[in-house]
Design an enzyme around this catalytic site. Structure first.
Site, PDB file in Angstrom:
ATOM      1  N   CYS A   1     -74.491  17.284  68.248  1.00  0.00           N
ATOM      2  CA  CYS A   1     -73.420  17.982  68.793  1.00  0.00           C
ATOM      3  C   CYS A   1     -72.686  17.591  70.346  1.00  0.00           C
ATOM      4  CB  CYS A   1     -73.650  19.589  69.010  1.00  0.00           C
ATOM      5  SG  CYS A   1     -72.309  20.658  68.938  1.00  0.00           S
TER       6      CYS A   1
ATOM      7  N   HIS B   1     -76.929  21.138  64.292  1.00  0.00           N
ATOM      8  CA  HIS B   1     -78.042  21.036  65.051  1.00  0.00           C
ATOM      9  C   HIS B   1     -79.261  21.097  64.109  1.00  0.00           C
ATOM     10  CE1 HIS B   1     -76.573  21.945  69.142  1.00  0.00           C
ATOM     11  NE2 HIS B   1     -75.216  22.594  68.089  1.00  0.00           N
TER      12      HIS B   1
ATOM     13  N   GLU C   1     -82.273  20.322  64.750  1.00  0.00           N
ATOM     14  CA  GLU C   1     -83.313  20.970  65.605  1.00  0.00           C
ATOM     15  C   GLU C   1     -83.599  22.456  65.273  1.00  0.00           C
ATOM     16  OE1 GLU C   1     -80.115  21.298  68.594  1.00  0.00           O
ATOM     17  OE2 GLU C   1     -80.413  20.081  66.862  1.00  0.00           O
TER      18      GLU C   1
END
Length: 188
Positions: free
Chosen positions: A80, A169, A171
């Site tokens: 991002c 994302h 994560e």
């Protein structure tokens, strides 16, 4: 065990640290030049606010050393805002590190309310979950860049040599396929 530095100035660095550990490597935080000098197999530039990160990188004297390490071949993964930091061009503004041959469009999916989740094919990892939060996308890639994923006709992941970027994302999902992909890029 591979050692992965995570830029910890702002943004989702803790989530990346957890994902790196779950993928089988050791993560440590980079907050200053001493952290940047530590021995590492790769570096993650997390999501967050790219303008804030760019400003802090300069104020802390990390900008040029970080750019130099990336240009000398340090594997780097930008998610991002990290994608925006690495982009050679950003529509309507000046680039930051500018090490990767991509053109980024900031906040391409709108504000926070435009955030969404989906599943899509990612390189050789198959279909994976993707979470987009005020995400950019890649409008254009240079010839040396490989497109790894697209959603609704927009490029959302790419690789150039030892640089990997995602507009989403990974994560924030339990699936560690993208982090494992990055760890394979960090092979010695």
């Amino acid at each position: 065990m591979k050692k992965i530095g995570v830029l910890a100035l702002q943004g989702a660095f803790l989530e990346h640290e957890r994902a790196v550990s779950a993928a089988g490597a050791e993560a440590f935080e980079i907050r200053n030049s001493a952290g940047l000098r530590r021995e590492m197999d790769g570096l993650i530039l997390p999501g967050g606010e790219s303008t804030v990160m760019g400003k802090l990188l300069r104020e802390l004297g990390l900008f040029e050393p970080l750019r130099t390490q990336i240009l000398e071949g340090l594997p780097v993964f930008g998610t991002c805002a990290g994608l925006i930091l690495l982009a050679q061009e950003i529509t309507g503004e000046r680039p930051y590190l500018g090490t990767m041959g991509i053109t980024a469009v900031r906040n391409a999916y709108g504000r926070q309310l435009g955030s969404f989740e989906c599943a899509a094919e990612f390189a050789e990892c198959g279909e994976i979950p993707m979470r987009f939060i005020r995400a950019p996308y890649i409008a254009q890639v240079e010839r040396r860049v490989t497109v790894l994923a697209e959603v609704e006709g927009r490029i959302v992941a790419a690789r150039e040599g030892r640089q990997l970027v995602t507009a989403f994302h990974p994560e924030l999902c339990e699936n560690t396929a993208v982090h494992r992909y990055f760890l394979e890029m960090c092979g010695r």
